[in-house]
Structures are given as C-alpha cells and as structure tokens.
Design an enzyme around this catalytic site. Structure first.
Site, PDB file in Angstrom:
ATOM      1  N   LYS A  41       3.816   2.037  12.703  1.00  0.00           N
ATOM      2  CA  LYS A  41       3.756   0.707  12.093  1.00  0.00           C
ATOM      3  C   LYS A  41       2.476   0.003  12.535  1.00  0.00           C
ATOM      4  O   LYS A  41       2.185  -0.068  13.735  1.00  0.00           O
ATOM      5  CB  LYS A  41       4.980  -0.105  12.502  1.00  0.00           C
ATOM      6  CG  LYS A  41       5.557  -0.961  11.400  1.00  0.00           C
ATOM      7  CD  LYS A  41       6.817  -1.663  11.881  1.00  0.00           C
ATOM      8  CE  LYS A  41       7.540  -2.327  10.739  1.00  0.00           C
ATOM      9  NZ  LYS A  41       8.695  -3.108  11.204  1.00  0.00           N
TER      10      LYS A  41
HETATM   11  O1  G3P Z   1      10.974  -5.463  11.095  1.00  0.00           O
HETATM   12  C1  G3P Z   1      10.246  -6.006  10.063  1.00  0.00           C
HETATM   13  C2  G3P Z   1      10.921  -7.195   9.434  1.00  0.00           C
HETATM   14  O2  G3P Z   1      12.047  -6.769   8.709  1.00  0.00           O
HETATM   15  C3  G3P Z   1      11.333  -8.265  10.420  1.00  0.00           C
HETATM   16  O3  G3P Z   1      11.587  -9.428   9.707  1.00  0.00           O
HETATM   17  O4  G3P Z   1      11.698 -11.900   9.576  1.00  0.00           O
HETATM   18  O5  G3P Z   1      13.681 -10.587  10.381  1.00  0.00           O
HETATM   19  O6  G3P Z   1      11.661 -10.775  11.846  1.00  0.00           O
HETATM   20  P1  G3P Z   1      12.194 -10.715  10.424  1.00  0.00           P
END
Ligand code: G3P
Length: 233
Positions: free
Chosen positions: A99
């Site tokens: 990533k």
């Molecule tokens: O892991 C990537 C993404 O899905 C994280 O999103 O906004 O839940 O931190 P968030």
C-alpha cells in the site's frame, strides 16, 4: 463473471465485485473468513496501531487465515524508503499487496513496483485526477476514500462514479477499490457503480446480512411450522 460492453469487451474485466475486510484485528478476520464472505484484507497504520503488534507479524498471521490479497502500507514517504520497505513487505507472502500513499514519490515507486511484478494498492485517493495518474503508473488497485469525503459534507460516491467511468473509457488494468466505507449503502452503491472491490469494516460486513423483516419472517415461519402435523413435516 463480467458482461460484454457494446464493443464486445468483457466488463468489468475482473468479474463480480470482491469484498475485502478493512481490519488488522485477527479475531475479526478469522470470524469473517469463517463466514466465507471475504476475498482479501486491507490494513493501514491506524488499524495496525489499534492492534498494537508488529505489522509483519500481523501480515503473516492474516496470510494463514485468508487466501487473497493482503494490503500492507509502507510508512516511508521518500522513494528509496518506499522501495526498500515495499520489497520487505512483498517478501513476507505472495498475497501481500504493497500500500502506497498517493504522492509523487509514491507514484514513482508504484511504477517501479509494476516493473518488478510487485502488486500495489494506491491509498488516500480523493480526486479523479489522482486516480488517473495512479492507473497510468501501473497501480494494481486504487483506493478512493468515499467515507472521508462524505465526512466533509461532499458526495464520496461521485468520486467513485467518475473513476469507474474514466477507467472504463481506457480499459485500465487498475482495479477500483472502494475504501473508507461507513455503512451498507456505500457497498450497494459501489456495486451499482461497478467498483471491482469494496473494503469494509467488520461491523459493516455483518450489517450487509441483516434485515429485520427477514428475522420477523423466519420467526413467523418457525412458529407456524409448529402447527404442521408431524407426519407432514
Ligand atoms: O484502510 C483504508 C480505508 O478504508 C480507511 O478508511 O476512513 O475508515 O479510516 P477510514
């Protein structure tokens, strides 16, 4: 399987939408894997910090539970550091996807990894132009953060719609991975738009399954079944 578009091309080229679990918590991952519902896992430094164990240890354990892509994020921000760290992560297991944040050094590293056959997931994407550049760099996946756009009172799904449309125009090999998912409707809309993958928290995964009318209907069926004479059951 995808369907043929007017040009007779198979679309989406990667088949039905896949569901990844957005978690570094092995108990959640084991539970989701036992339900047979996930095709891969995505992690990020925040999710790993919540678990409080070394990233490499977590990735090795995930690889024993889920036979699918496992996104593990570099924390270097310079090109050389990303290459060094990404190679170390990729060496942990063939299912590891490196990533990489959507920066100039990040896309340079993505291009190098594409040449070396190392799969990448370009993260923290918030615009269609960023997604276009990631696809041109040869990213395996692009992760538009739908929920974080919603969180600032904009329309995250519009970004996903734009990216899918642009990628279809040019038949890019980069898979669109809807990320930062907040609730089941995000998953439904991502599928309607044609995302290749949605990565979701464990809570949302379990919410996809449940509907109160299913529960009420099943209870009624079971209650009525008690009135059926045993010989006809
Ligand atoms: O892991 C990537 C993404 O899905 C994280 O999103 O906004 O839940 O931190 P968030």
């Amino acid at each position: 399987m995808g369907r043929l578009d007017p040009r007779g091309e198979l679309w989406p080229p990667f088949g039905a939408m896949k569901l990844f679990l957005d978690s570094a918590d092995l108990s959640e991952i084991r539970e989701a894997a036992s339900m047979g519902l996930i095709d891969g896992v995505t992690t990020n430094p925040t999710l790993v910090a919540k678990v409080g164990r070394p990233l490499r240890e977590i990735v090795r354990e995930i690889a024993e539970v889920v036979d699918g892509p496992i996104s593990a994020e570099v924390i270097s921000t310079d090109y050389e550091g990303m290459i060094r760290e990404g190679r170390e992560l990729a060496a942990i297991h063939p299912n590891v996807v490196v990533k990489i944040p959507l920066t100039a050094d990040g896309l340079r590293a993505v291009k190098r990894f594409a040449q070396d056959g190392i799969r990448t997931n370009v993260t923290l994407c918030f615009s269609p132009s960023q997604a276009l550049l990631a696809a041109k760099a040869g990213a395996t996946y692009i992760s538009p953060f739908i929920g974080r756009i919603d969180d600032v009172s904009a329309e995250g799904m519009n970004l996903l719609r734009q990216i899918v449309r642009i990628f279809k125009n040019y038949q890019f090999n980069t898979q669109v991975l809807a990320a930062s998912i907040r609730h089941p409707l995000h998953v439904v809309e991502a599928a309607e738009i044609g995302a290749d993958v949605a990565t979701l928290p464990y809570k949302v995964l379990t919410q996809l399954l449940r509907h109160p009318l299913t529960e009420v209907g099943l209870a009624a069926f079971l209650a009525d079944a008690q009135r059926i004479p045993t010989s006809q059951k």
